[in-house]
Design an enzyme around this catalytic site. Sequence first.
Site, PDB file in Angstrom:
ATOM      1  N   ASP A   3      24.709 -19.304   6.398  1.00 57.60           N
ATOM      2  CA  ASP A   3      25.092 -20.447   5.552  1.00 57.60           C
ATOM      3  C   ASP A   3      24.784 -20.198   4.070  1.00 57.60           C
ATOM      4  OD1 ASP A   3      22.404 -20.621   6.772  1.00 57.60           O
ATOM      5  OD2 ASP A   3      22.152 -22.302   5.380  1.00 57.60           O
ATOM      6  N   GLY A   7       4.115 -15.607   7.952  1.00 57.86           N
ATOM      7  CA  GLY A   7       4.304 -17.044   7.794  1.00 57.86           C
ATOM      8  C   GLY A   7       5.634 -17.381   8.402  1.00 57.86           C
ATOM      9  N   HIS A   8       5.610 -18.105   9.501  1.00 58.44           N
ATOM     10  CA  HIS A   8       6.855 -18.501  10.159  1.00 58.44           C
ATOM     11  C   HIS A   8       7.085 -19.969   9.877  1.00 58.44           C
ATOM     12  CE1 HIS A   8       6.807 -14.859  12.464  1.00 58.44           C
ATOM     13  NE2 HIS A   8       5.731 -15.188  13.140  1.00 58.44           N
ATOM     14  N   GLN A  66       6.325  -9.702  10.515  1.00 58.31           N
ATOM     15  CA  GLN A  66       6.882  -8.840   9.467  1.00 58.31           C
ATOM     16  C   GLN A  66       8.204  -8.221   9.953  1.00 58.31           C
ATOM     17  OE1 GLN A  66       3.237  -8.165  10.115  1.00 58.31           O
ATOM     18  NE2 GLN A  66       3.014  -9.944   8.837  1.00 58.31           N
ATOM     19  N   GLY A  68      10.785  -8.397   6.927  1.00 56.18           N
ATOM     20  CA  GLY A  68      10.121  -9.647   7.288  1.00 56.18           C
ATOM     21  C   GLY A  68      10.884 -10.849   6.775  1.00 56.18           C
ATOM     22  N   ASP A  69      10.448 -12.040   7.193  1.00 60.84           N
ATOM     23  CA  ASP A  69      11.070 -13.291   6.752  1.00 60.84           C
ATOM     24  C   ASP A  69      12.539 -13.386   7.140  1.00 60.84           C
ATOM     25  OD1 ASP A  69       8.616 -13.909   5.544  1.00 60.84           O
ATOM     26  OD2 ASP A  69       9.196 -12.804   3.743  1.00 60.84           O
ATOM     27  N   GLU A  70      12.891 -12.768   8.250  1.00 61.99           N
ATOM     28  CA  GLU A  70      14.275 -12.834   8.727  1.00 61.99           C
ATOM     29  C   GLU A  70      14.567 -14.173   9.393  1.00 61.99           C
ATOM     30  OE1 GLU A  70      12.128 -10.439   9.697  1.00 61.99           O
ATOM     31  OE2 GLU A  70      12.902  -8.485   9.063  1.00 61.99           O
ATOM     32  N   GLY A  71      13.498 -14.964   9.599  1.00 62.99           N
ATOM     33  CA  GLY A  71      13.670 -16.230  10.299  1.00 62.99           C
ATOM     34  C   GLY A  71      13.325 -16.090  11.782  1.00 62.99           C
ATOM     35  N   LYS A  72      12.403 -15.164  12.066  1.00 62.09           N
ATOM     36  CA  LYS A  72      12.025 -14.923  13.460  1.00 62.09           C
ATOM     37  C   LYS A  72      11.454 -16.172  14.106  1.00 62.09           C
ATOM     38  CE  LYS A  72       9.376 -11.555  12.234  1.00 62.09           C
ATOM     39  NZ  LYS A  72       9.786 -11.404  10.824  1.00 62.09           N
ATOM     40  N   SER A 104      22.708 -17.735  13.090  1.00 55.90           N
ATOM     41  CA  SER A 104      22.055 -18.951  12.628  1.00 55.90           C
ATOM     42  C   SER A 104      22.747 -19.418  11.353  1.00 55.90           C
ATOM     43  CB  SER A 104      20.585 -18.630  12.403  1.00 55.90           C
ATOM     44  OG  SER A 104      19.978 -19.679  11.734  1.00 55.90           O
ATOM     45  N   THR A 124       2.381 -16.755   0.234  1.00 53.71           N
ATOM     46  CA  THR A 124       1.919 -16.569  -1.142  1.00 53.71           C
ATOM     47  C   THR A 124       2.719 -17.365  -2.165  1.00 53.71           C
ATOM     48  OG1 THR A 124       3.390 -14.672  -1.326  1.00 53.71           O
ATOM     49  CG2 THR A 124       1.134 -14.207  -0.665  1.00 53.71           C
ATOM     50  N   GLY A 125       3.885 -17.901  -1.764  1.00 54.72           N
ATOM     51  CA  GLY A 125       4.735 -18.643  -2.696  1.00 54.72           C
ATOM     52  C   GLY A 125       5.460 -17.745  -3.699  1.00 54.72           C
ATOM     53  N   ARG A 126       5.287 -16.415  -3.569  1.00 59.90           N
ATOM     54  CA  ARG A 126       5.926 -15.499  -4.523  1.00 59.90           C
ATOM     55  C   ARG A 126       7.438 -15.519  -4.339  1.00 59.90           C
ATOM     56  NH1 ARG A 126       3.077  -9.854  -3.224  1.00 59.90           N
ATOM     57  NH2 ARG A 126       3.039 -10.767  -1.145  1.00 59.90           N
TER      58      ARG A 126
HETATM   59  P1  GTP Z   1       7.746 -13.489   8.963  1.00 60.37           P
HETATM   60  O1  GTP Z   1       6.781 -13.289  10.053  1.00 60.37           O
HETATM   61  O2  GTP Z   1       7.110 -13.745   7.645  1.00 60.37           O
HETATM   62  O3  GTP Z   1       8.740 -12.404   8.857  1.00 60.37           O
HETATM   63  O4  GTP Z   1       8.499 -14.904   9.227  1.00 60.37           O
HETATM   64  P2  GTP Z   1       9.907 -15.378   9.719  1.00 60.37           P
HETATM   65  O5  GTP Z   1      10.770 -14.212  10.074  1.00 60.37           O
HETATM   66  O6  GTP Z   1       9.667 -16.358  10.781  1.00 60.37           O
HETATM   67  O7  GTP Z   1      10.609 -16.056   8.492  1.00 60.37           O
HETATM   68  P3  GTP Z   1      10.096 -17.211   7.524  1.00 60.37           P
HETATM   69  O8  GTP Z   1       9.812 -18.422   8.319  1.00 60.37           O
HETATM   70  O9  GTP Z   1       9.071 -16.683   6.617  1.00 60.37           O
HETATM   71  O10 GTP Z   1      11.396 -17.412   6.613  1.00 60.37           O
HETATM   72  C1  GTP Z   1      12.569 -17.886   7.089  1.00 60.37           C
HETATM   73  C2  GTP Z   1      12.947 -19.150   6.311  1.00 60.37           C
HETATM   74  O11 GTP Z   1      14.323 -19.368   6.445  1.00 60.37           O
HETATM   75  C3  GTP Z   1      12.307 -20.437   6.833  1.00 60.37           C
HETATM   76  O12 GTP Z   1      12.079 -21.287   5.771  1.00 60.37           O
HETATM   77  C4  GTP Z   1      13.379 -21.014   7.785  1.00 60.37           C
HETATM   78  O13 GTP Z   1      13.327 -22.420   7.884  1.00 60.37           O
HETATM   79  C5  GTP Z   1      14.621 -20.610   7.063  1.00 60.37           C
HETATM   80  N1  GTP Z   1      15.751 -20.333   7.934  1.00 60.37           N
HETATM   81  C6  GTP Z   1      15.763 -19.681   9.125  1.00 60.37           C
HETATM   82  N2  GTP Z   1      17.026 -19.553   9.572  1.00 60.37           N
HETATM   83  C7  GTP Z   1      17.835 -20.119   8.644  1.00 60.37           C
HETATM   84  C8  GTP Z   1      19.247 -20.269   8.505  1.00 60.37           C
HETATM   85  O14 GTP Z   1      20.035 -19.835   9.335  1.00 60.37           O
HETATM   86  N3  GTP Z   1      19.706 -20.893   7.378  1.00 60.37           N
HETATM   87  C9  GTP Z   1      18.872 -21.372   6.419  1.00 60.37           C
HETATM   88  N4  GTP Z   1      19.413 -21.960   5.366  1.00 60.37           N
HETATM   89  N5  GTP Z   1      17.543 -21.239   6.514  1.00 60.37           N
HETATM   90  C10 GTP Z   1      17.022 -20.630   7.602  1.00 60.37           C
HETATM   91  P1  IMP Z   2      -0.313  -7.027   3.760  1.00 59.79           P
HETATM   92  O1  IMP Z   2       0.262  -7.092   5.113  1.00 59.79           O
HETATM   93  O2  IMP Z   2      -0.880  -8.328   3.284  1.00 59.79           O
HETATM   94  O3  IMP Z   2      -1.258  -5.875   3.596  1.00 59.79           O
HETATM   95  O4  IMP Z   2       0.902  -6.716   2.742  1.00 59.79           O
HETATM   96  C1  IMP Z   2       1.570  -5.461   2.724  1.00 59.79           C
HETATM   97  C2  IMP Z   2       3.036  -5.642   2.399  1.00 59.79           C
HETATM   98  O5  IMP Z   2       3.688  -6.333   3.462  1.00 59.79           O
HETATM   99  C3  IMP Z   2       3.323  -6.469   1.142  1.00 59.79           C
HETATM  100  O6  IMP Z   2       4.506  -5.978   0.540  1.00 59.79           O
HETATM  101  C4  IMP Z   2       3.596  -7.867   1.685  1.00 59.79           C
HETATM  102  O7  IMP Z   2       4.403  -8.616   0.835  1.00 59.79           O
HETATM  103  C5  IMP Z   2       4.315  -7.517   2.973  1.00 59.79           C
HETATM  104  N1  IMP Z   2       4.183  -8.550   4.018  1.00 59.79           N
HETATM  105  C6  IMP Z   2       3.114  -8.763   4.824  1.00 59.79           C
HETATM  106  N2  IMP Z   2       3.363  -9.782   5.666  1.00 59.79           N
HETATM  107  C7  IMP Z   2       4.610 -10.213   5.390  1.00 59.79           C
HETATM  108  C8  IMP Z   2       5.447 -11.220   5.958  1.00 59.79           C
HETATM  109  O8  IMP Z   2       5.086 -11.936   6.890  1.00 59.79           O
HETATM  110  N3  IMP Z   2       6.683 -11.355   5.423  1.00 59.79           N
HETATM  111  C9  IMP Z   2       7.115 -10.559   4.409  1.00 59.79           C
HETATM  112  N4  IMP Z   2       6.381  -9.590   3.856  1.00 59.79           N
HETATM  113  C10 IMP Z   2       5.136  -9.421   4.339  1.00 59.79           C
HETATM  114 MG    MG Z   3       7.606 -15.158   6.724  1.00 60.17          MG
END
Ligand code: GTP
Ligand code: IMP
Ligand code: MG
Length: 371
Positions: free
Chosen positions: A297, A40-41, A188, A12-16, A361, A265-267
């Site tokens: 970057d 959280g996107h 995720q 998750g948090d790949e920047g989707k 990116s 969560t800010g973790r």
């Molecule tokens: P999940 O559904 O939680 O997996 O969300 P997500 O995959 O959309 O990612 P999320 O927004 O939680 O985290 C990505 C973070 O990286 C954000 O704060 C974006 O603004 C930032 N981001 C995305 N692409 C880039 C990049 O190429 N460079 C930098 N420096 N930041 C980036």
């Molecule tokens: P839950 O989805 O809240 O039950 O959390 C289960 C696991 O998935 C925990 O390790 C969370 O940190 C992780 N998780 C859930 N949603 C996200 C997300 O959007 N980004 C990154 N990790 C996540």
């Molecule tokens: Mg996220």
Amino acid sequence: MSVDVIVGLQWGDEGKGRIVDFYAREYDVVARFGGGDNAGHSLVVKNERIALRLVPSGILQPKTELFIGGGCVVNPGTLVEELELLSKLGVDPRRLFLSDRAHVVLPAHLEADKRREAERAQPIGTTGRGIGPAYADRASRSGVTLREYCERYSTPEARRLAAHVVDGVAYIHERLGERKRVLAEGAQGTMLDVTYGTYPYVTSASTIAGAACTGLGVGPGMVGRVIGIAKAYCTRVGAGPFPSELQGGEGERLRERGHEFGTVTGRPRRCGWFDAVAARYAVHVNGIDAVVLTKLDVLSGFERVGIVTAYAPDGSVETEYLAGWAQDVRGTRRLADLPLAASRFVTTLQNLIGVPIELVSVGPERDDLAR
Ligand code: GTP
Ligand code: IMP
Ligand code: MG
């Protein structure tokens, strides 16, 4: 073949979010197919950060419809808050459609999530959003669908959401019948999938591309391209296996440079090198056609950049190191213009993953993309 799918290849948090925003201009509908407000996107527009949890990341495209599919779980309070944010941003709320079959996250689910975590000898580190208990209730047939919620509850939230609830199957098939293009947005990442992730340290939904079918109510034959998003390094929030994790200075540097703190969560996120073993696995279970690499970057300025290439039977990993690059790559728009070492890194990843990297990116802003 009119449903393309975007999924995360890591934890998750790949920047989707911002990549979906980029592709969304080519689609008529952007649809979430699973998860809830544990996601959280973040989108960054003109230095302003927009954080979305439930509403699909297609909001910045003025005409794109936004759909929350039957595979999702919806916290009504969060969704109402997001609707308010959208109206402040001038987004027409009539663009949002909710499947009647999505389930509702109730206050009791949030309490149960926290209680179960506290009771576990080894906590999972959930987001505390009640996601697990809501999916558990769905499976044990005691959950509440959005349809029921809007019909039976007379709370202001239920009345507010009722205007957006539609027959989800009819909705998506009408659009497909009109040859509209649908982009299915995963939440995720693959390694958090309830079946194929690092169980039990996973979320409670299926996060892989196949779940786009069950989560939207479309057959596999409708799926076109499957795009996987991977960060140039790895992060993980919460407990569980993370083979490429870095404990010392390099991990801290990744966290600081990449602002790796949870959106929900800010973790602080755990950080490590790119894991090519996990990426190849993710390519298999999703059927990935092309990869988008994000946050390249963040690696600028590292003397060396690591890639985990194998796991040893004793649990240790083999890491290959490439020379780093000092230059800021944020302004790069063509892959051919990347510094030589950065370009070698991208090519090495591509060879290890076995799938083309079609977009890189190089910064958080909307147009920080190199092709
Ligand atoms: P999940 O559904 O939680 O997996 O969300 P997500 O995959 O959309 O990612 P999320 O927004 O939680 O985290 C990505 C973070 O990286 C954000 O704060 C974006 O603004 C930032 N981001 C995305 N692409 C880039 C990049 O190429 N460079 C930098 N420096 N930041 C980036
Ligand atoms: P839950 O989805 O809240 O039950 O959390 C289960 C696991 O998935 C925990 O390790 C969370 O940190 C992780 N998780 C859930 N949603 C996200 C997300 O959007 N980004 C990154 N990790 C996540
Ligand atoms: Mg996220």
